[in-house]
Design a protein around this motif. Structure first.
Motif, PDB file in Angstrom:
ATOM      1  N   ARG A 198       1.027  -1.236   0.230  1.00  0.00           N
ATOM      2  CA  ARG A 198      -0.227   0.228   0.333  1.00  0.00           C
ATOM      3  C   ARG A 198       1.173   1.119  -0.065  1.00  0.00           C
ATOM      4  NH1 ARG A 198      -3.518  -1.201   4.764  1.00  0.00           N
ATOM      5  NH2 ARG A 198      -4.088  -2.750   4.014  1.00  0.00           N
ATOM      6  N   ALA A 199       1.733   1.110   0.882  1.00  0.00           N
ATOM      7  CA  ALA A 199       2.817   2.829   0.832  1.00  0.00           C
ATOM      8  C   ALA A 199       3.510   2.576  -0.575  1.00  0.00           C
ATOM      9  CB  ALA A 199       4.291   2.427   1.626  1.00  0.00           C
ATOM     10  N   LEU A 200       3.449   1.089  -0.951  1.00  0.00           N
ATOM     11  CA  LEU A 200       4.641   2.149  -2.414  1.00  0.00           C
ATOM     12  C   LEU A 200       3.463   2.325  -3.173  1.00  0.00           C
ATOM     13  CD1 LEU A 200       6.715  -1.652  -2.373  1.00  0.00           C
ATOM     14  CD2 LEU A 200       7.867   0.811  -2.226  1.00  0.00           C
ATOM     15  N   GLY A 201       1.923   1.845  -3.552  1.00  0.00           N
ATOM     16  CA  GLY A 201       1.033   2.416  -3.852  1.00  0.00           C
ATOM     17  C   GLY A 201       1.569   3.819  -4.201  1.00  0.00           C
ATOM     18  N   GLU A 202       0.987   4.254  -2.554  1.00  0.00           N
ATOM     19  CA  GLU A 202       1.141   5.927  -2.303  1.00  0.00           C
ATOM     20  C   GLU A 202       2.119   6.793  -2.651  1.00  0.00           C
ATOM     21  OE1 GLU A 202       0.488   6.166   1.826  1.00  0.00           O
ATOM     22  OE2 GLU A 202      -1.499   4.919   1.238  1.00  0.00           O
ATOM     23  N   ALA A 203       3.629   6.073  -2.916  1.00  0.00           N
ATOM     24  CA  ALA A 203       4.605   7.011  -3.216  1.00  0.00           C
ATOM     25  C   ALA A 203       5.264   6.959  -4.844  1.00  0.00           C
ATOM     26  CB  ALA A 203       6.318   5.850  -2.905  1.00  0.00           C
ATOM     27  N   VAL A 204       3.843   5.945  -5.523  1.00  0.00           N
ATOM     28  CA  VAL A 204       4.308   6.064  -7.168  1.00  0.00           C
ATOM     29  C   VAL A 204       2.898   6.739  -7.870  1.00  0.00           C
ATOM     30  CG1 VAL A 204       5.748   3.956  -7.354  1.00  0.00           C
ATOM     31  CG2 VAL A 204       3.357   3.496  -7.673  1.00  0.00           C
ATOM     32  N   GLY A 205       2.167   6.617  -7.043  1.00  0.00           N
ATOM     33  CA  GLY A 205       0.724   7.525  -7.529  1.00  0.00           C
ATOM     34  C   GLY A 205      -0.128   6.187  -7.919  1.00  0.00           C
ATOM     35  N   GLU A 206       0.250   5.376  -8.194  1.00  0.00           N
ATOM     36  CA  GLU A 206      -1.446   4.441  -8.271  1.00  0.00           C
ATOM     37  C   GLU A 206      -1.358   3.161  -7.608  1.00  0.00           C
ATOM     38  OE1 GLU A 206      -0.630   2.869 -12.135  1.00  0.00           O
ATOM     39  OE2 GLU A 206       0.250   4.518 -12.467  1.00  0.00           O
ATOM     40  N   PRO A 207      -2.248   2.473  -7.124  1.00  0.00           N
ATOM     41  CA  PRO A 207      -2.170   1.408  -5.978  1.00  0.00           C
ATOM     42  C   PRO A 207      -1.399  -0.048  -6.833  1.00  0.00           C
ATOM     43  CG  PRO A 207      -5.201   2.194  -6.860  1.00  0.00           C
ATOM     44  CD  PRO A 207      -3.773   2.933  -7.450  1.00  0.00           C
ATOM     45  N   VAL A 208      -1.288  -0.283  -5.638  1.00  0.00           N
ATOM     46  CA  VAL A 208      -0.324  -1.625  -6.030  1.00  0.00           C
ATOM     47  C   VAL A 208      -1.164  -2.858  -4.970  1.00  0.00           C
ATOM     48  CG1 VAL A 208       2.074  -2.323  -4.917  1.00  0.00           C
ATOM     49  CG2 VAL A 208       1.913  -0.090  -6.205  1.00  0.00           C
ATOM     50  N   ARG A 209      -1.270  -4.071  -5.660  1.00  0.00           N
ATOM     51  CA  ARG A 209      -2.132  -4.714  -5.042  1.00  0.00           C
ATOM     52  C   ARG A 209      -0.407  -6.022  -4.226  1.00  0.00           C
ATOM     53  NH1 ARG A 209      -4.063  -9.149  -7.670  1.00  0.00           N
ATOM     54  NH2 ARG A 209      -2.235  -9.713  -9.205  1.00  0.00           N
ATOM     55  N   PHE A 210      -1.315  -6.481  -3.442  1.00  0.00           N
ATOM     56  CA  PHE A 210      -0.746  -7.254  -3.302  1.00  0.00           C
ATOM     57  C   PHE A 210      -1.293  -8.842  -3.353  1.00  0.00           C
ATOM     58  CE2 PHE A 210      -0.034 -10.395   0.295  1.00  0.00           C
ATOM     59  CZ  PHE A 210       1.501 -10.695   0.675  1.00  0.00           C
ATOM     60  N   GLU A 211      -0.382  -9.831  -3.435  1.00  0.00           N
ATOM     61  CA  GLU A 211      -0.794 -11.052  -3.971  1.00  0.00           C
ATOM     62  C   GLU A 211       0.440 -12.725  -3.768  1.00  0.00           C
ATOM     63  OE1 GLU A 211       0.055 -11.589  -8.377  1.00  0.00           O
ATOM     64  OE2 GLU A 211       0.856 -13.754  -7.381  1.00  0.00           O
ATOM     65  N   GLU A 212      -0.209 -12.523  -2.284  1.00  0.00           N
ATOM     66  CA  GLU A 212       0.354 -13.537  -0.802  1.00  0.00           C
ATOM     67  C   GLU A 212       0.844 -14.821  -1.755  1.00  0.00           C
ATOM     68  OE1 GLU A 212      -0.386 -13.616   2.509  1.00  0.00           O
ATOM     69  OE2 GLU A 212       0.687 -15.292   2.951  1.00  0.00           O
ATOM     70  N   LEU A 213       2.133 -15.207  -2.068  1.00  0.00           N
ATOM     71  CA  LEU A 213       3.220 -16.158  -2.125  1.00  0.00           C
ATOM     72  C   LEU A 213       2.987 -17.755  -1.541  1.00  0.00           C
ATOM     73  CD1 LEU A 213       6.582 -15.236  -3.997  1.00  0.00           C
ATOM     74  CD2 LEU A 213       4.113 -15.745  -5.304  1.00  0.00           C
ATOM     75  N   SER A 214       3.229 -18.476  -1.367  1.00  0.00           N
ATOM     76  CA  SER A 214       3.814 -20.049  -0.645  1.00  0.00           C
ATOM     77  C   SER A 214       5.124 -19.672  -0.614  1.00  0.00           C
ATOM     78  CB  SER A 214       3.547 -21.118  -1.798  1.00  0.00           C
ATOM     79  OG  SER A 214       4.198 -21.337  -2.481  1.00  0.00           O
ATOM     80  N   ARG A 215       5.393 -19.910   0.729  1.00  0.00           N
ATOM     81  CA  ARG A 215       6.388 -20.598   1.236  1.00  0.00           C
ATOM     82  C   ARG A 215       7.273 -21.134  -0.030  1.00  0.00           C
ATOM     83  NH1 ARG A 215       7.722 -20.881   6.253  1.00  0.00           N
ATOM     84  NH2 ARG A 215       9.665 -20.982   7.056  1.00  0.00           N
ATOM     85  N   GLU A 216       7.228 -22.244  -0.678  1.00  0.00           N
ATOM     86  CA  GLU A 216       7.749 -22.320  -1.456  1.00  0.00           C
ATOM     87  C   GLU A 216       8.233 -21.679  -2.838  1.00  0.00           C
ATOM     88  OE1 GLU A 216       9.552 -25.271  -1.351  1.00  0.00           O
ATOM     89  OE2 GLU A 216       8.982 -25.441   0.452  1.00  0.00           O
ATOM     90  N   ALA A 217       7.253 -20.890  -3.136  1.00  0.00           N
ATOM     91  CA  ALA A 217       7.424 -19.958  -4.025  1.00  0.00           C
ATOM     92  C   ALA A 217       8.144 -19.324  -3.877  1.00  0.00           C
ATOM     93  CB  ALA A 217       5.819 -19.210  -4.995  1.00  0.00           C
ATOM     94  N   ALA A 218       8.247 -18.495  -2.063  1.00  0.00           N
ATOM     95  CA  ALA A 218       9.182 -17.484  -2.380  1.00  0.00           C
ATOM     96  C   ALA A 218      10.240 -17.827  -1.988  1.00  0.00           C
ATOM     97  CB  ALA A 218       8.497 -16.852  -0.629  1.00  0.00           C
ATOM     98  N   ARG A 219      10.710 -19.090  -1.106  1.00  0.00           N
ATOM     99  CA  ARG A 219      12.005 -19.782  -1.802  1.00  0.00           C
ATOM    100  C   ARG A 219      12.489 -19.648  -3.216  1.00  0.00           C
ATOM    101  NH1 ARG A 219      14.220 -25.072  -1.074  1.00  0.00           N
ATOM    102  NH2 ARG A 219      15.910 -24.828   0.263  1.00  0.00           N
TER     103      ARG A 219
END
Ligand SMILES: NC(=O)c1ccc[n+]([C@@H]2O[C@H](COP(=O)([O-])OP(=O)(O)OC[C@H]3O[C@@H](n4cnc5c(N)ncnc54)[C@H](OP(=O)(O)O)[C@@H]3O)[C@@H](O)[C@H]2O)c1
Length: 275
Positions: A198-219
């Motif tokens: 959300r803070a990054l969205g405010e910084a760039v002036g457009e909404p930034v979506r959050f997408e939850e990654l699984s632990r395995e995908a993040a690894r």
């Protein structure tokens, strides 16, 4: 004169700027030449290359890459001593204190032990996770206005590298006062990855979506930028932080006489990399 290793990174760069602006004599060290008159090339993995850059130094600020795997702390400290250094400040990690048994941070812990037993005056910094780690999301924010990350609702008090640099400058300019101290450096509040998006969205002036990654995908993603043992340690902190790791430390505010900077402040200053 103050020698700073890791001088072109997240903390080293603002540290060199701050000390130079304050009138201190500084030598900035890393492996890649920059062309700056204050910069010298040396490799921490080959302590002999440090010897000439330490001529006339009385203090050394040590930033190692990663967790300092494959370095010889004793060789580096012996070289510093032989070069006339009297005070060493080590930028370590909060995790060496909160996770004394973690194998990911064993090399940094060994470096700390060597520093504390070196016979030199010393100060150790224990920063929490850096706000600048969000730079790993820059490409997806630019391309898709999305942050894909694991553990979206787990909050941690990430610290602005500029605050680490400001603390380091304070310590280096008043070394006697900070000898024998270990400081824990965090931001002013815990913030979750979802809130960071959300803070990054405010910084760039457009909404930034959050997408939850699984632990395995993040690894799998982390393995592109760090060794497996460090990736495991990182996921464990991001997913299952201890009570201590969630806590805001008072040290940045005590040392700087002002509150620690927020993630939103870091994002606003670095918005260009996300646009
Ligand atoms: N990111 C986090 O969340 C976090 C949290 C707590 C602690 N830390 C610790 O903070 C440190 C990283 O700080 P940072 O983010 O400011 O650094 P960074 O942005 O990763 O930059 C690393 C710096 O070290 C230099 N360097 C790398 N290997 C070197 C070598 N063998 N000899 C000399 N210079 C070398 C690099 O330049 P060249 O490549 O040109 O040499 C660069 O200037 C690590 O020790 C990490 O464990 C990080």
């Amino acid at each position: 004169m103050i020698v700073i290793t890791g001088a072109t990174g997240n903390v080293g760069r603002p540290l060199v700027t701050t000390l130079t602006a304050a009138g201190e004599r500084v030598t900035a060290v890393s492996r890649t030449a920059t062309g700056s008159p204050h910069h010298r090339v040396a490799d921490l993995a080959d302590p002999g290359t440090l010897r000439p850059v330490l001529d006339g130094a009385d203090a050394l600020y040590v930033i190692v890459a990663g967790c300092g795997q494959d370095l010889d702390p004793q060789g580096i400290l012996d070289t510093a001593k032989a070069g006339g250094v009297r005070h060493v400040v080590l930028q370590s990690s909060q995790l060496t204190g909160t996770r004394p048994d973690s194998s990911s941070h064993a090399p940094l812990r060994a470096f700390e032990e060597a520093v504390r037993g070196s016979g030199l005056d010393w100060t150790v910094l224990h920063p929490a996770g850096f706000a600048s780690n969000a730079g790993l999301w820059a490409e997806q924010v630019r391309a898709r206005r999305t942050v894909a990350a694991p553990f979206g609702d787990v909050g941690l008090p990430v610290v602005d590298p500029a605050d680490i640099a400001a603390v380091a400058a304070t310590v280096l300019r008043d070394r006697r006062r900070h000898a024998g101290r270990t400081y824990v450096l965090t931001g002013p509040e815990a913030i979750t990855p979802r809130e960071q998006a959300r803070a990054l969205g405010e910084a760039v002036g457009e909404p930034v979506r959050f997408e939850e990654l699984s632990r395995e995908a993040a690894r799998a993603q982390l393995l592109h930028v760090m060794p497996a043992v460090v990736a495991e340690g990182t996921l464990s902190v991001l997913g299952e932080p201890s009570a201590q790791e969630r806590e805001v430390s008072p040290d940045v505010e005590r040392l700087l006489g002002r509150p620690a900077g927020s993630f939103a402040g870091w994002a606003a200053r670095n918005a260009a990399i996300f646009r």
